[in-house]
Design a protein around this motif. Structure first.
Motif, PDB file in Angstrom:
ATOM      1  N   TYR A  92      16.057 -13.288  35.553  1.00 29.68           N
ATOM      2  CA  TYR A  92      15.285 -12.793  36.932  1.00 29.68           C
ATOM      3  C   TYR A  92      15.648 -13.783  38.075  1.00 29.68           C
ATOM      4  O   TYR A  92      15.041 -13.378  39.207  1.00 29.68           O
ATOM      5  CB  TYR A  92      13.758 -13.009  36.436  1.00 29.68           C
ATOM      6  CG  TYR A  92      13.317 -12.138  35.477  1.00 29.68           C
ATOM      7  CD1 TYR A  92      13.364 -10.648  35.670  1.00 29.68           C
ATOM      8  CD2 TYR A  92      13.211 -12.366  34.040  1.00 29.68           C
ATOM      9  CE1 TYR A  92      13.124  -9.846  34.727  1.00 29.68           C
ATOM     10  CE2 TYR A  92      12.630 -11.608  33.168  1.00 29.68           C
ATOM     11  CZ  TYR A  92      12.788 -10.203  33.404  1.00 29.68           C
ATOM     12  OH  TYR A  92      12.332  -9.439  32.561  1.00 29.68           O
ATOM     13  N   GLN A  93      16.242 -14.829  38.024  1.00 32.05           N
ATOM     14  CA  GLN A  93      16.490 -15.913  39.022  1.00 32.05           C
ATOM     15  C   GLN A  93      17.854 -15.440  39.626  1.00 32.05           C
ATOM     16  O   GLN A  93      18.943 -16.211  39.116  1.00 32.05           O
ATOM     17  CB  GLN A  93      16.218 -17.259  38.577  1.00 32.05           C
ATOM     18  CG  GLN A  93      16.718 -18.283  39.818  1.00 32.05           C
ATOM     19  CD  GLN A  93      15.646 -18.060  40.778  1.00 32.05           C
ATOM     20  OE1 GLN A  93      14.526 -17.767  40.752  1.00 32.05           O
ATOM     21  NE2 GLN A  93      15.997 -18.214  42.160  1.00 32.05           N
ATOM     22  N   LEU A  94      17.870 -14.738  40.463  1.00 34.40           N
ATOM     23  CA  LEU A  94      19.292 -14.329  40.978  1.00 34.40           C
ATOM     24  C   LEU A  94      19.996 -15.137  41.750  1.00 34.40           C
ATOM     25  O   LEU A  94      21.114 -15.346  41.837  1.00 34.40           O
ATOM     26  CB  LEU A  94      19.251 -12.822  41.771  1.00 34.40           C
ATOM     27  CG  LEU A  94      18.630 -11.669  40.749  1.00 34.40           C
ATOM     28  CD1 LEU A  94      18.659 -10.382  41.609  1.00 34.40           C
ATOM     29  CD2 LEU A  94      19.544 -11.736  39.433  1.00 34.40           C
ATOM     30  N   ALA A  95      19.278 -16.012  42.506  1.00 28.01           N
ATOM     31  CA  ALA A  95      19.774 -17.027  43.590  1.00 28.01           C
ATOM     32  C   ALA A  95      20.029 -18.292  42.653  1.00 28.01           C
ATOM     33  O   ALA A  95      19.353 -18.987  42.094  1.00 28.01           O
ATOM     34  CB  ALA A  95      18.918 -17.458  44.745  1.00 28.01           C
ATOM     35  N   PRO A  96      21.338 -18.717  42.802  1.00 25.71           N
ATOM     36  CA  PRO A  96      21.485 -20.125  42.222  1.00 25.71           C
ATOM     37  C   PRO A  96      20.884 -21.160  42.827  1.00 25.71           C
ATOM     38  O   PRO A  96      20.810 -21.120  43.912  1.00 25.71           O
ATOM     39  CB  PRO A  96      23.281 -20.310  42.058  1.00 25.71           C
ATOM     40  CG  PRO A  96      23.587 -19.266  42.877  1.00 25.71           C
ATOM     41  CD  PRO A  96      22.719 -18.248  43.231  1.00 25.71           C
ATOM     42  N   PRO A  97      20.754 -22.537  42.113  1.00 26.25           N
ATOM     43  CA  PRO A  97      20.872 -22.611  40.865  1.00 26.25           C
ATOM     44  C   PRO A  97      19.987 -22.158  40.041  1.00 26.25           C
ATOM     45  O   PRO A  97      18.711 -22.026  40.395  1.00 26.25           O
ATOM     46  CB  PRO A  97      21.054 -24.322  40.661  1.00 26.25           C
ATOM     47  CG  PRO A  97      20.140 -24.689  41.993  1.00 26.25           C
ATOM     48  CD  PRO A  97      20.182 -23.612  42.828  1.00 26.25           C
ATOM     49  N   LEU A  98      20.308 -22.315  38.637  1.00 24.60           N
ATOM     50  CA  LEU A  98      19.397 -21.831  37.531  1.00 24.60           C
ATOM     51  C   LEU A  98      18.615 -23.035  36.975  1.00 24.60           C
ATOM     52  O   LEU A  98      19.095 -24.117  37.166  1.00 24.60           O
ATOM     53  CB  LEU A  98      20.072 -21.171  36.421  1.00 24.60           C
ATOM     54  CG  LEU A  98      20.744 -19.519  36.890  1.00 24.60           C
ATOM     55  CD1 LEU A  98      21.625 -19.318  35.550  1.00 24.60           C
ATOM     56  CD2 LEU A  98      20.217 -18.589  37.346  1.00 24.60           C
ATOM     57  N   ARG A  99      17.499 -22.753  36.560  1.00 27.25           N
ATOM     58  CA  ARG A  99      16.594 -23.994  36.174  1.00 27.25           C
ATOM     59  C   ARG A  99      16.325 -23.953  34.731  1.00 27.25           C
ATOM     60  O   ARG A  99      16.096 -23.037  34.171  1.00 27.25           O
ATOM     61  CB  ARG A  99      15.501 -24.250  36.965  1.00 27.25           C
ATOM     62  CG  ARG A  99      15.532 -24.121  38.427  1.00 27.25           C
ATOM     63  CD  ARG A  99      15.730 -25.426  39.213  1.00 27.25           C
ATOM     64  NE  ARG A  99      15.134 -26.505  38.805  1.00 27.25           N
ATOM     65  CZ  ARG A  99      15.326 -27.828  39.041  1.00 27.25           C
ATOM     66  NH1 ARG A  99      16.524 -28.293  39.607  1.00 27.25           N
ATOM     67  NH2 ARG A  99      14.442 -28.697  38.725  1.00 27.25           N
ATOM     68  N   TYR A 100      16.245 -25.165  34.129  1.00 24.44           N
ATOM     69  CA  TYR A 100      15.851 -25.178  32.685  1.00 24.44           C
ATOM     70  C   TYR A 100      15.642 -26.705  32.361  1.00 24.44           C
ATOM     71  O   TYR A 100      16.237 -27.598  32.691  1.00 24.44           O
ATOM     72  CB  TYR A 100      17.156 -24.923  31.777  1.00 24.44           C
ATOM     73  CG  TYR A 100      16.920 -25.134  30.222  1.00 24.44           C
ATOM     74  CD1 TYR A 100      16.113 -24.605  29.542  1.00 24.44           C
ATOM     75  CD2 TYR A 100      17.648 -26.307  29.785  1.00 24.44           C
ATOM     76  CE1 TYR A 100      15.693 -25.001  28.236  1.00 24.44           C
ATOM     77  CE2 TYR A 100      17.169 -26.681  28.478  1.00 24.44           C
ATOM     78  CZ  TYR A 100      16.264 -26.015  27.852  1.00 24.44           C
ATOM     79  OH  TYR A 100      16.021 -26.311  26.330  1.00 24.44           O
ATOM     80  N   ARG A 101      14.254 -26.673  32.093  1.00 26.79           N
ATOM     81  CA  ARG A 101      13.699 -28.082  31.767  1.00 26.79           C
ATOM     82  C   ARG A 101      13.689 -28.977  32.914  1.00 26.79           C
ATOM     83  O   ARG A 101      14.207 -30.092  32.553  1.00 26.79           O
ATOM     84  CB  ARG A 101      14.245 -28.607  30.395  1.00 26.79           C
ATOM     85  CG  ARG A 101      13.925 -27.618  29.331  1.00 26.79           C
ATOM     86  CD  ARG A 101      13.438 -28.486  28.185  1.00 26.79           C
ATOM     87  NE  ARG A 101      13.165 -27.732  26.874  1.00 26.79           N
ATOM     88  CZ  ARG A 101      11.811 -27.471  26.734  1.00 26.79           C
ATOM     89  NH1 ARG A 101      10.699 -27.967  27.505  1.00 26.79           N
ATOM     90  NH2 ARG A 101      11.496 -26.731  25.561  1.00 26.79           N
ATOM     91  N   GLY A 102      13.663 -28.623  34.158  1.00 27.92           N
ATOM     92  CA  GLY A 102      13.527 -29.502  35.234  1.00 27.92           C
ATOM     93  C   GLY A 102      15.078 -29.871  35.899  1.00 27.92           C
ATOM     94  O   GLY A 102      15.157 -30.592  36.674  1.00 27.92           O
ATOM     95  N   ARG A 103      16.115 -29.236  35.232  1.00 31.92           N
ATOM     96  CA  ARG A 103      17.523 -29.391  35.677  1.00 31.92           C
ATOM     97  C   ARG A 103      18.064 -28.277  36.499  1.00 31.92           C
ATOM     98  O   ARG A 103      17.634 -27.142  35.981  1.00 31.92           O
ATOM     99  CB  ARG A 103      18.384 -30.015  34.705  1.00 31.92           C
ATOM    100  CG  ARG A 103      17.752 -31.339  34.063  1.00 31.92           C
ATOM    101  CD  ARG A 103      18.547 -31.990  33.056  1.00 31.92           C
ATOM    102  NE  ARG A 103      20.004 -32.281  33.658  1.00 31.92           N
ATOM    103  CZ  ARG A 103      20.840 -32.468  33.204  1.00 31.92           C
ATOM    104  NH1 ARG A 103      20.959 -32.486  31.654  1.00 31.92           N
ATOM    105  NH2 ARG A 103      22.216 -32.712  33.611  1.00 31.92           N
ATOM    106  N   SER A 104      18.809 -28.404  37.179  1.00 37.19           N
ATOM    107  CA  SER A 104      19.700 -27.144  37.899  1.00 37.19           C
ATOM    108  C   SER A 104      20.980 -27.014  37.178  1.00 37.19           C
ATOM    109  O   SER A 104      21.570 -28.058  36.599  1.00 37.19           O
ATOM    110  CB  SER A 104      19.947 -27.706  39.300  1.00 37.19           C
ATOM    111  OG  SER A 104      18.803 -27.669  40.003  1.00 37.19           O
ATOM    112  N   TYR A 105      21.317 -25.780  36.801  1.00 38.60           N
ATOM    113  CA  TYR A 105      22.437 -25.378  35.953  1.00 38.60           C
ATOM    114  C   TYR A 105      23.290 -24.277  36.601  1.00 38.60           C
ATOM    115  O   TYR A 105      22.530 -23.412  37.489  1.00 38.60           O
ATOM    116  CB  TYR A 105      22.287 -24.876  34.755  1.00 38.60           C
ATOM    117  CG  TYR A 105      21.868 -26.087  33.819  1.00 38.60           C
ATOM    118  CD1 TYR A 105      22.527 -26.416  32.821  1.00 38.60           C
ATOM    119  CD2 TYR A 105      20.515 -26.386  33.661  1.00 38.60           C
ATOM    120  CE1 TYR A 105      22.243 -27.488  31.866  1.00 38.60           C
ATOM    121  CE2 TYR A 105      19.912 -27.240  32.670  1.00 38.60           C
ATOM    122  CZ  TYR A 105      20.932 -27.684  32.131  1.00 38.60           C
ATOM    123  OH  TYR A 105      20.401 -28.835  31.113  1.00 38.60           O
ATOM    124  N   SER A 106      24.470 -23.981  36.754  1.00 39.40           N
ATOM    125  CA  SER A 106      25.252 -23.103  37.068  1.00 39.40           C
ATOM    126  C   SER A 106      25.061 -21.865  35.983  1.00 39.40           C
ATOM    127  O   SER A 106      24.898 -22.363  34.784  1.00 39.40           O
ATOM    128  CB  SER A 106      26.856 -23.462  37.091  1.00 39.40           C
ATOM    129  OG  SER A 106      27.362 -23.821  36.130  1.00 39.40           O
TER     130      SER A 106
END
Length: 146
Positions: A92-106
């Motif tokens: 659902y998040q098409l614009a990077p960065p992706l987030r997981y547990r408060g961190r940004s990921y490619s």
């Protein structure tokens, strides 16, 4: 079809992925394969459980594992939740960065993290209820919306 066929497809996609869409698709297949596998193992192991509400299937399955109050099922619940969050972000998040547990990921890094967590989930499932779910396994759900 066996639920782990989705998981294996996700791993296959992950092993040769070279685009953002492939990274995201791998996360999706890995999650859904292990979600269905977890559901099948839960319903074959627990004594007469109530069906899952179709509108809360993902979170309710996680909550049921967490409520079993033993290390293996709690780990299943935790890893299902981790992968569900990653799948949601990847889908659902098409614009990077992706987030997981408060961190940004490619997308590529999130996929790598999903593969690692999936291995932990699969081991926890083996500790909880050994043996792959059979072909045609069905996860009972309530068909009411309430």
């Amino acid at each position: 079809m066996r639920p782990l066929d989705f998981y294996r497809l996700g791993l296959q996609i992950a092993s040769s992925a070279s685009s953002e869409a492939q990274y995201r698709t791998a996360i999706n297949r890995i999650y859904y394969g292990l979600h269905h596998e977890s559901c099948c193992r839960y319903f074959r192991t627990e004594m007469s459980p109530a069906p899952l509400n179709i509108n809360r299937r993902h979170t309710e399955l996680r909550d049921r594992f967490n409520s079993l109050n033993a290390p293996a099922p709690i780990k299943v619940g935790q890893r299902l939740n981790d992968l569900r969050m990653m799948r949601s972000e990847a889908d659902y998040q098409l614009a990077p960065p992706l987030r997981y547990r408060g961190r940004s990921y490619s997308a590529e890094r999130l996929m790598s993290r999903a593969v690692s967590l999936a291995e932990e989930l699969l081991q926890a499932l083996e500790d909880y209820s050994p043996g792959e779910a059979p072909d045609g396994c069905d996860c009972p759900t309530a068909y009411s919306v309430g």
